[in-house]
Design a protein around this motif. Structure first.
Motif, PDB file in Angstrom:
ATOM      1  N   PRO A  13       0.818  -1.205   0.000  1.00 55.62           N
ATOM      2  CA  PRO A  13       0.000   0.000   0.000  1.00 55.62           C
ATOM      3  C   PRO A  13       0.861   1.270   0.000  1.00 55.62           C
ATOM      4  O   PRO A  13       1.604   1.528   0.929  1.00 55.62           O
ATOM      5  N   GLY A  14       0.798   2.001  -1.096  1.00 56.25           N
ATOM      6  CA  GLY A  14       1.533   3.258  -1.208  1.00 56.25           C
ATOM      7  C   GLY A  14       3.040   3.112  -1.378  1.00 56.25           C
ATOM      8  O   GLY A  14       3.763   4.082  -1.298  1.00 56.25           O
ATOM      9  N   VAL A  15       3.530   1.889  -1.633  1.00 56.37           N
ATOM     10  CA  VAL A  15       4.967   1.668  -1.745  1.00 56.37           C
ATOM     11  C   VAL A  15       5.294   1.210  -3.173  1.00 56.37           C
ATOM     12  O   VAL A  15       4.747   0.227  -3.650  1.00 56.37           O
ATOM     13  N   THR A  16       6.159   1.952  -3.838  1.00 63.29           N
ATOM     14  CA  THR A  16       6.622   1.563  -5.172  1.00 63.29           C
ATOM     15  C   THR A  16       8.140   1.681  -5.217  1.00 63.29           C
ATOM     16  O   THR A  16       8.729   2.463  -4.492  1.00 63.29           O
ATOM     17  N   PRO A  17       8.787   0.901  -6.082  1.00 66.27           N
ATOM     18  CA  PRO A  17      10.236   0.998  -6.212  1.00 66.27           C
ATOM     19  C   PRO A  17      10.627   2.330  -6.845  1.00 66.27           C
ATOM     20  O   PRO A  17       9.787   2.999  -7.451  1.00 66.27           O
ATOM     21  N   PRO A  18      11.890   2.704  -6.755  1.00 64.85           N
ATOM     22  CA  PRO A  18      12.336   3.950  -7.391  1.00 64.85           C
ATOM     23  C   PRO A  18      12.058   3.913  -8.894  1.00 64.85           C
ATOM     24  O   PRO A  18      12.060   2.848  -9.514  1.00 64.85           O
ATOM     25  N   ARG A  19      11.848   5.091  -9.477  1.00 68.31           N
ATOM     26  CA  ARG A  19      11.527   5.185 -10.901  1.00 68.31           C
ATOM     27  C   ARG A  19      12.618   4.568 -11.780  1.00 68.31           C
ATOM     28  O   ARG A  19      12.322   3.995 -12.823  1.00 68.31           O
ATOM     29  N   TRP A  20      13.871   4.675 -11.384  1.00 69.13           N
ATOM     30  CA  TRP A  20      14.926   4.122 -12.220  1.00 69.13           C
ATOM     31  C   TRP A  20      14.815   2.600 -12.299  1.00 69.13           C
ATOM     32  O   TRP A  20      15.081   2.011 -13.344  1.00 69.13           O
ATOM     33  N   LYS A  21      14.394   1.950 -11.200  1.00 67.59           N
ATOM     34  CA  LYS A  21      14.200   0.504 -11.238  1.00 67.59           C
ATOM     35  C   LYS A  21      13.000   0.157 -12.119  1.00 67.59           C
ATOM     36  O   LYS A  21      13.013  -0.845 -12.845  1.00 67.59           O
ATOM     37  N   GLN A  22      11.950   0.975 -12.059  1.00 67.71           N
ATOM     38  CA  GLN A  22      10.794   0.760 -12.918  1.00 67.71           C
ATOM     39  C   GLN A  22      11.206   0.867 -14.389  1.00 67.71           C
ATOM     40  O   GLN A  22      10.799   0.055 -15.221  1.00 67.71           O
ATOM     41  N   ALA A  23      12.037   1.870 -14.693  1.00 63.88           N
ATOM     42  CA  ALA A  23      12.496   2.065 -16.076  1.00 63.88           C
ATOM     43  C   ALA A  23      13.308   0.858 -16.550  1.00 63.88           C
ATOM     44  O   ALA A  23      13.150   0.399 -17.691  1.00 63.88           O
ATOM     45  N   VAL A  24      14.164   0.316 -15.697  1.00 65.22           N
ATOM     46  CA  VAL A  24      14.960  -0.855 -16.058  1.00 65.22           C
ATOM     47  C   VAL A  24      14.040  -2.050 -16.329  1.00 65.22           C
ATOM     48  O   VAL A  24      14.219  -2.777 -17.316  1.00 65.22           O
ATOM     49  N   ALA A  25      13.045  -2.262 -15.472  1.00 65.76           N
ATOM     50  CA  ALA A  25      12.123  -3.389 -15.649  1.00 65.76           C
ATOM     51  C   ALA A  25      11.338  -3.262 -16.952  1.00 65.76           C
ATOM     52  O   ALA A  25      11.148  -4.254 -17.671  1.00 65.76           O
ATOM     53  N   VAL A  26      10.896  -2.058 -17.280  1.00 65.33           N
ATOM     54  CA  VAL A  26      10.157  -1.847 -18.526  1.00 65.33           C
ATOM     55  C   VAL A  26      11.088  -2.074 -19.716  1.00 65.33           C
ATOM     56  O   VAL A  26      10.729  -2.736 -20.688  1.00 65.33           O
ATOM     57  N   TRP A  27      12.301  -1.542 -19.637  1.00 67.47           N
ATOM     58  CA  TRP A  27      13.253  -1.713 -20.736  1.00 67.47           C
ATOM     59  C   TRP A  27      13.589  -3.188 -20.945  1.00 67.47           C
ATOM     60  O   TRP A  27      13.657  -3.654 -22.083  1.00 67.47           O
ATOM     61  N   LEU A  28      13.778  -3.934 -19.860  1.00 62.63           N
ATOM     62  CA  LEU A  28      14.093  -5.359 -19.979  1.00 62.63           C
ATOM     63  C   LEU A  28      12.954  -6.146 -20.628  1.00 62.63           C
ATOM     64  O   LEU A  28      13.174  -7.182 -21.247  1.00 62.63           O
ATOM     65  N   ALA A  29      11.732  -5.664 -20.477  1.00 62.84           N
ATOM     66  CA  ALA A  29      10.597  -6.283 -21.161  1.00 62.84           C
ATOM     67  C   ALA A  29      10.518  -5.797 -22.602  1.00 62.84           C
ATOM     68  O   ALA A  29      10.248  -6.567 -23.525  1.00 62.84           O
ATOM     69  N   PHE A  30      10.756  -4.503 -22.800  1.00 62.72           N
ATOM     70  CA  PHE A  30      10.544  -3.875 -24.102  1.00 62.72           C
ATOM     71  C   PHE A  30      11.612  -4.247 -25.123  1.00 62.72           C
ATOM     72  O   PHE A  30      11.298  -4.508 -26.295  1.00 62.72           O
TER      73      PHE A  30
END
Length: 192
Positions: free
Chosen positions: A105-122
């Motif tokens: 609840p209300g906790v997300t990883p840092p944006r840079w980690k989100q960007a890495v995860a999206v890039w690794l999928a993309f």
């Protein structure tokens, strides 16, 4: 009300021996949601072999369209027909990119980690798409070429590869593991 797309994620554990009935019921609910204005799509993440909890994702244009579907008589009747097929569901709503990255609840990883995860999928799926269709689309003008590729890749990314990437990278996204841990373990192994 939010103007951003809204995702409803529901976790349901299938009742013992009711897998086929649950699957039929689940598909009926997805078809029902597709008839509502503002519906953007849905997906199902099947559990690992040793588990029985399905993750069901419904995505709507905004909070108002999700609320219209949630409070509809047809959805209520569908839920009643599903009684006995699953245990009490756990529901979570999210907007924007936080849909894929909510750790608690209300906790997300840092944006840079989100960007890495999206890039690794993309990256791999984009590479595969270009390998398969790049030659066919090479002579097309830029706008139609990009339009077709994004129309084909976006649903695959949203419903398959980004959820898969975030699931596989969950320990890293949640801060429970880091590449430095792996390097330290490798160093220890080679010293022994």
């Amino acid at each position: 009300m939010s103007a951003l797309p809204v995702t409803l994620m529901v976790a349901r554990r299938v009742a013992k021996g009711r897998y086929q009935d649950f699957n039929r019921w689940l598909n009926e609910g997805r078809e029902l949601a597709a008839d509502f204005p503002g519906y953007l799509g849905s997906g199902v993440l099947a559990p690992p072999q040793e588990d029985d909890e399905f993750q069901i994702i419904f995505r709507f244009e905004n909070q108002a369209s999700l609320a219209a579907w949630e409070h509809s008589a047809s959805r209520h009747a569908w839920l009643v027909r599903g009684k006995g097929l699953y245990d009490a569901p756990h529901e979570h709503r999210a907007t924007g990119l936080d849909t894929w990255f909510n750790v608690g609840p209300g906790v997300t990883p840092p944006r840079w980690k989100q960007a890495v995860a999206v890039w690794l999928a993309f990256f791999p799926i984009s590479l595969l798409f270009q390998w398969l269709f790049g030659g066919v689309l090479a002579d097309w003008a830029l706008v139609p070429r990009v339009l077709v590729s994004t129309l084909m890749l976006t649903p695959v990314m949203v419903f398959v590869f980004i959820p898969l990437s975030t699931r596989l990278l969950a320990p890293w996204l949640q801060g429970k593991w880091s590449p430095l841990d792996l390097l330290a373990r490798l160093k220890q192994q080679y010293r022994a």
